[in-house]
Write a protein that holds these residues in place. Structure first.
Motif, PDB file in Angstrom:
ATOM      1  N   LEU A 176       0.831  -1.203   0.000  1.00  0.00           N
ATOM      2  CA  LEU A 176       0.000   0.000   0.000  1.00  0.00           C
ATOM      3  C   LEU A 176       0.867   1.256   0.000  1.00  0.00           C
ATOM      4  O   LEU A 176       0.581   2.221  -0.730  1.00  0.00           O
ATOM      5  CB  LEU A 176      -0.926  -0.003   1.215  1.00  0.00           C
ATOM      6  CG  LEU A 176      -1.843   1.209   1.379  1.00  0.00           C
ATOM      7  CD1 LEU A 176      -2.769   1.345   0.172  1.00  0.00           C
ATOM      8  CD2 LEU A 176      -2.639   1.103   2.668  1.00  0.00           C
ATOM      9  N   ALA A 177       1.947   1.236   0.797  1.00  0.00           N
ATOM     10  CA  ALA A 177       2.853   2.386   0.824  1.00  0.00           C
ATOM     11  C   ALA A 177       3.492   2.610  -0.543  1.00  0.00           C
ATOM     12  O   ALA A 177       3.590   3.753  -1.024  1.00  0.00           O
ATOM     13  CB  ALA A 177       3.926   2.176   1.895  1.00  0.00           C
ATOM     14  N   GLN A 178       3.918   1.511  -1.191  1.00  0.00           N
ATOM     15  CA  GLN A 178       4.509   1.620  -2.525  1.00  0.00           C
ATOM     16  C   GLN A 178       3.497   2.170  -3.525  1.00  0.00           C
ATOM     17  O   GLN A 178       3.827   3.011  -4.369  1.00  0.00           O
ATOM     18  CB  GLN A 178       4.998   0.235  -2.983  1.00  0.00           C
ATOM     19  CG  GLN A 178       5.681   0.215  -4.332  1.00  0.00           C
ATOM     20  CD  GLN A 178       7.148   0.580  -4.241  1.00  0.00           C
ATOM     21  OE1 GLN A 178       7.603   1.088  -3.226  1.00  0.00           O
ATOM     22  NE2 GLN A 178       7.899   0.307  -5.295  1.00  0.00           N
ATOM     23  N   PHE A 179       2.260   1.702  -3.425  1.00  0.00           N
ATOM     24  CA  PHE A 179       1.206   2.164  -4.321  1.00  0.00           C
ATOM     25  C   PHE A 179       0.968   3.666  -4.165  1.00  0.00           C
ATOM     26  O   PHE A 179       0.832   4.392  -5.148  1.00  0.00           O
ATOM     27  CB  PHE A 179      -0.087   1.394  -4.040  1.00  0.00           C
ATOM     28  CG  PHE A 179      -1.282   1.895  -4.793  1.00  0.00           C
ATOM     29  CD1 PHE A 179      -1.467   1.576  -6.135  1.00  0.00           C
ATOM     30  CD2 PHE A 179      -2.226   2.703  -4.174  1.00  0.00           C
ATOM     31  CE1 PHE A 179      -2.572   2.044  -6.840  1.00  0.00           C
ATOM     32  CE2 PHE A 179      -3.322   3.182  -4.868  1.00  0.00           C
ATOM     33  CZ  PHE A 179      -3.500   2.851  -6.201  1.00  0.00           C
TER      34      PHE A 179
ATOM     35  N   PRO B 173       4.954  -9.854  -2.884  1.00  0.00           N
ATOM     36  CA  PRO B 173       4.185 -10.049  -4.117  1.00  0.00           C
ATOM     37  C   PRO B 173       3.338  -8.848  -4.506  1.00  0.00           C
ATOM     38  O   PRO B 173       3.073  -8.634  -5.687  1.00  0.00           O
ATOM     39  CB  PRO B 173       3.309 -11.271  -3.795  1.00  0.00           C
ATOM     40  CG  PRO B 173       3.207 -11.298  -2.298  1.00  0.00           C
ATOM     41  CD  PRO B 173       4.515 -10.756  -1.807  1.00  0.00           C
ATOM     42  N   TYR B 174       2.914  -8.050  -3.532  1.00  0.00           N
ATOM     43  CA  TYR B 174       2.101  -6.866  -3.845  1.00  0.00           C
ATOM     44  C   TYR B 174       2.952  -5.804  -4.545  1.00  0.00           C
ATOM     45  O   TYR B 174       2.532  -5.199  -5.536  1.00  0.00           O
ATOM     46  CB  TYR B 174       1.477  -6.290  -2.569  1.00  0.00           C
ATOM     47  CG  TYR B 174       0.598  -7.271  -1.846  1.00  0.00           C
ATOM     48  CD1 TYR B 174      -0.666  -7.601  -2.331  1.00  0.00           C
ATOM     49  CD2 TYR B 174       1.018  -7.878  -0.670  1.00  0.00           C
ATOM     50  CE1 TYR B 174      -1.485  -8.505  -1.661  1.00  0.00           C
ATOM     51  CE2 TYR B 174       0.224  -8.795   0.003  1.00  0.00           C
ATOM     52  CZ  TYR B 174      -1.034  -9.106  -0.504  1.00  0.00           C
ATOM     53  OH  TYR B 174      -1.826 -10.015   0.164  1.00  0.00           O
ATOM     54  N   ILE B 175       4.157  -5.597  -4.021  1.00  0.00           N
ATOM     55  CA  ILE B 175       5.069  -4.646  -4.663  1.00  0.00           C
ATOM     56  C   ILE B 175       5.469  -5.151  -6.047  1.00  0.00           C
ATOM     57  O   ILE B 175       5.557  -4.369  -6.995  1.00  0.00           O
ATOM     58  CB  ILE B 175       6.310  -4.419  -3.777  1.00  0.00           C
ATOM     59  CG1 ILE B 175       5.910  -3.707  -2.478  1.00  0.00           C
ATOM     60  CG2 ILE B 175       7.369  -3.621  -4.520  1.00  0.00           C
ATOM     61  CD1 ILE B 175       7.053  -3.473  -1.521  1.00  0.00           C
ATOM     62  N   GLN B 176       5.681  -6.461  -6.175  1.00  0.00           N
ATOM     63  CA  GLN B 176       6.044  -7.023  -7.465  1.00  0.00           C
ATOM     64  C   GLN B 176       4.976  -6.736  -8.524  1.00  0.00           C
ATOM     65  O   GLN B 176       5.290  -6.375  -9.661  1.00  0.00           O
ATOM     66  CB  GLN B 176       6.251  -8.540  -7.326  1.00  0.00           C
ATOM     67  CG  GLN B 176       6.572  -9.273  -8.614  1.00  0.00           C
ATOM     68  CD  GLN B 176       7.941  -8.929  -9.180  1.00  0.00           C
ATOM     69  OE1 GLN B 176       8.728  -8.222  -8.553  1.00  0.00           O
ATOM     70  NE2 GLN B 176       8.226  -9.421 -10.369  1.00  0.00           N
TER      71      GLN B 176
END
Length: 309
Positions: free
Chosen positions: A28-31, A166-169
């Protein structure tokens, strides 16, 4: 190992849930960060990312690793000069992260943001129906290279290690693939090596970043010190008669770059595949060293390229 010991190493359901929660929070932070950068003009996003990273990065404990690696490569360098280079490294790293949502815009030939030198060199190999291998390093915004290659008419499948989250990927893949569709990627490791062989057999091209330490590699010199180096791309080049092209990406200032394709490396005729592979990768390390000496701020000095000092 006994079954009991294996069981003790398994994560409990609580540990698994906490890990997923942490990964979701990181994703979420990366998004949010990349989403905000997506809303900004390219130059604003790049400048903001550089400012944040160079302000914060040099104060982090991991910065000491970069300073140690600089001391290995440049033992005569002053502390002040090493600090200047690490600040430049963090600036480049921050810009690269903030430029992620704008990869397609930057790589678009119409933008004039990437000057490509000697783009014609692999054309003869392509026109002859033969595959080639391009090697480069974690320099400038290396994520641009497969996209630029695609926009200049060359297919390029890259060896890419997925991030652990996997979310950041998924977020990173969205921005990598959005400009061209899926430009192709294979993982590192045994499965990746098999995939690479199949690609070359099909006449497709391979892109590899060759500047990271490989624990199973052969110790070859880099800046006068032994650096464990994977012989994989040299052996593939020999087995499939695939020319090896060096490709050097430089940051010229802000979100502007120069990508230089250099003449293919000559294959030594030593009558032994292992000896020829060692000779090729020794030359590859010499090329890397030349690039890094020219633009030390462009290289990611955080990688453990040498054994621990």
């Amino acid at each position: 190992m006994s079954k009991d010991k294996k069981r003790t190493r398994r994560r409990s359901p609580l540990q698994g849930a906490l890990r997923q929660l942490r990964q979701l929070g990181e994703g979420l932070a990366q998004f949010l960060v990349l989403g905000f950068c997506w809303l900004l003009p390219v130059d604003w996003a790049s400048g903001l990312g550089g400012w944040v990273a160079r302000t914060v990065g040099s104060r982090l404990s991991v910065n000491r690793r970069a300073m140690k690696h600089l001391a290995i490569a440049f033992p005569e360098m002053t502390e002040a000069e090493k600090r200047r280079i690490t600040v430049g490294m963090w600036d480049n790293f921050g810009r690269m992260v903030a430029e992620y949502p704008h990869l397609g815009t930057i790589a678009d030939p119409a933008s004039g943001r990437v000057e490509v030198v000697n783009a014609h060199l692999p054309d003869k190999v392509r026109d002859a129906g033969r595959p080639f291998i391009v090697f480069s390093a974690h320099m400038a915004n290396f994520e641009l290279m497969p996209i630029v290659s695609n926009k200049h008419g060359h297919n390029m499948t890259v060896v890419s290690r997925p991030v652990n989250n996997p979310y950041i990927q998924r977020i990173l893949l969205f921005f990598r693939e959005r400009p061209t569709g899926d430009w192709g990627k294979i993982p590192k490791g045994v499965d990746g090596a098999r995939h690479a062989m199949k690609l070359l057999q099909q006449g497709l091209n391979l892109g590899v970043l060759v500047d990271q330490r490989n624990s199973q590699g052969v110790a070859l010199p880099l800046f006068g010190q032994p650096a464990r180096t994977n012989l994989g791309i040299a052996k593939l080049a020999i087995d499939y008669d695939a020319p090896l092209f060096p490709a050097h990406l430089e940051r010229l200032g802000g979100a502007r770059f120069r990508l230089t394709v250099e003449d293919q490396l000559k294959r030594p005729d030593l009558g032994d595949k292992q000896a020829e592979s060692v000779a090729i990768m020794t030359e590859v390390n010499q090329v890397l060293e030349r690039w890094i000496r020219q633009r030390p701020e462009d290289w990611l000095w955080l990688h453990r390229r040498w054994d621990r000092p």
